[in-house]
Design an enzyme around this catalytic site. Structure first.
Site, PDB file in Angstrom:
ATOM      1  N   HIS A  67      34.330  16.547   1.166  1.00  0.00           N
ATOM      2  CA  HIS A  67      34.438  15.907  -0.153  1.00  0.00           C
ATOM      3  C   HIS A  67      35.910  15.667  -0.489  1.00  0.00           C
ATOM      4  O   HIS A  67      36.382  15.980  -1.589  1.00  0.00           O
ATOM      5  CB  HIS A  67      33.743  16.745  -1.225  1.00  0.00           C
ATOM      6  CG  HIS A  67      32.270  16.883  -1.000  1.00  0.00           C
ATOM      7  ND1 HIS A  67      31.358  15.950  -1.436  1.00  0.00           N
ATOM      8  CD2 HIS A  67      31.551  17.823  -0.342  1.00  0.00           C
ATOM      9  CE1 HIS A  67      30.135  16.316  -1.073  1.00  0.00           C
ATOM     10  NE2 HIS A  67      30.228  17.447  -0.406  1.00  0.00           N
ATOM     11  N   TYR A 341      34.202  27.830   1.971  1.00  0.00           N
ATOM     12  CA  TYR A 341      35.076  27.307   0.926  1.00  0.00           C
ATOM     13  C   TYR A 341      36.385  28.085   0.878  1.00  0.00           C
ATOM     14  O   TYR A 341      37.464  27.512   0.705  1.00  0.00           O
ATOM     15  CB  TYR A 341      34.393  27.405  -0.447  1.00  0.00           C
ATOM     16  CG  TYR A 341      33.258  26.444  -0.699  1.00  0.00           C
ATOM     17  CD1 TYR A 341      32.647  25.728   0.319  1.00  0.00           C
ATOM     18  CD2 TYR A 341      32.766  26.258  -1.985  1.00  0.00           C
ATOM     19  CE1 TYR A 341      31.599  24.863   0.075  1.00  0.00           C
ATOM     20  CE2 TYR A 341      31.709  25.392  -2.247  1.00  0.00           C
ATOM     21  CZ  TYR A 341      31.127  24.710  -1.213  1.00  0.00           C
ATOM     22  OH  TYR A 341      30.087  23.851  -1.459  1.00  0.00           O
TER      23      TYR A 341
END
Length: 389
Positions: A67, A341
């Site tokens: 993203h 993440y």
């Protein structure tokens, strides 16, 4: 002089030092090796995931590994009170306001991806109130995830790696992956039927994973949530923007900036409550639409920023950062997402240590807004307290 009662000389204990002292160190080395996957080379690890994302999307210094193309959005969340029975958190109480720093983005590791190439959209949010309650969530416009386990997702990324000869994924490898993973059927069916995204403001964003909510009486419900766009002037499809300016490679971001120039963009937060027979730990399986839903409140986005100097730039939208009364379910994707993440964020923060801190919030929106550039907009100062690792 000798005696029958004399004790034999005791052996030296010096050798014990050389045997016993290294044991703790060897134990630590074994633990680190286990964590790193030395004993299970096929086990997916955060490093393998991020390395594969870099292989697929390239390494773009300072950008997120997935993203990568995104922009910051700011606003607030107002609880409706209707979901207060689900979780013991002030965030869901009536008339309780939380500050929101969010991010809208496209999938993949290319920060220069043309908007019309995006098969789906993403929205991530950080909600914080004055009492310190914090909730982070990262959502997709898809109703389900392609796979149910970290190992399957890593295999999907590997199958989608670009062929050095063509620069594109090998169709045969992708076909073989999907044939070996029938759980992808729901996602592939949705993808084949879904229209091309036309606006962030008109998109429904879904948590996909499930979470366990507990109220003040100790009752636990398993839920998924969605942010469903509300109809108002800035949220309607029947607008008359400058059409020519909304057809470029950044048209989705330009569209959102144009809408925000006319007014706030809004979504309703809706919880869907699982029944006992629902597959709560499998993100590939939707729950029946007749399951009970609750309107938990209203998300209001008031402004947006380019990410290079934006309030969302340094936030890791870890979906396991949860407020009081929220807990992750046993869905294996959740812990994997958190670890991946964290690994990706560490790499990105090391790369951008030379970059200036974010300056502020965009008050005036440009019809030529670019998610990676702040030119042409007015900026006002905000606190740096929004930045979290």
């Amino acid at each position: 002089m000798s005696s029958d009662n004399a004790q034999p000389p005791k052996p030296s204990r010096s050798w014990l030092f050389f045997v016993c002292v290294p044991l703790p160190a060897l134990g630590l080395l074994a633990i680190f090796a286990l964590i790193g996957g030395a004993f299970t080379p096929d086990r997916p690890t955060p490093q393998k995931f991020v390395n594969q994302l870099e292989t697929n999307g390239g390494v773009h210094t300072g950008y997120r590994r997935n993203h990568a193309k995104g922009a910051c959005v700011m606003g607030y969340f107002e609880g409706s009170g209707e979901a207060a029975f689900l979780a013991a958190t002030p965030l869901l109480e009536h008339q309780h306001f939380s500050q929101v720093i969010g991010r809208v983005s496209l999938p993949g590791g290319n920060p220069h991806l043309a908007d019309d190439k995006a098969p789906l959209l993403s929205m991530a949010l950080q909600l914080r109130d004055e009492e310190g309650e914090e909730w982070r969530t990262a959502m997709l416009s898809a109703p389900v995830f392609p796979v149910a386990t970290p190992a399957a997702f890593l295999a999907q990324l590997q199958a989608a790696a670009p062929d050095p000869a063509t620069g594109k994924p090998d169709p045969q490898k992708l076909q073989a992956f999907f044939a070996a993973h029938p759980e992808t059927k729901n996602f592939l069916t949705w993808k084949a039927q879904a229209p091309k995204p036309e606006s962030f403001a008109l998109t429904r964003f879904n948590s996909l994973n499930s979470f366990n909510l507990s109220n003040r009486q100790g009752e636990i419900k398993t839920v998924r949530w969605s942010f469903i766009h509300r109809a108002n002037r800035a949220n309607t499809a029947e607008r008359e923007p400058q059409k020519a300016s909304l057809e470029g490679e950044n048209h989705l971001y330009q569209d959102l900036a144009s809408r925000l120039a006319e007014g706030n963009v809004q979504w309703n937060l809706q919880f869907q409550i699982a029944a006992p027979e629902d597959p709560v730990n499998d993100a590939t399986q939707p729950w029946p639409p007749e399951r009970k839903t609750v309107n938990a409140g209203q998300l209001v986005i008031t402004s947006m920023q380019a990410e290079d100097e934006g309030a969302c730039r340094d936030i890791n939208y870890d979906p396991t950062v949860l407020p009081t009364g929220f807990a992750p379910s046993a869905d294996p994707l959740l812990s994997a997402r958190s670890a991946v993440y964290a690994n990706a964020s560490r790499r990105r923060w090391q790369e951008q240590s030379h970059r200036p801190q974010a300056a502020g919030t965009i008050e005036n929106h440009s019809s030529a807004f670019s998610p990676n550039q702040n030119s042409g907009v007015t900026v006002t100062a905000i606190s740096e307290g929004s930045y979290h690792e």
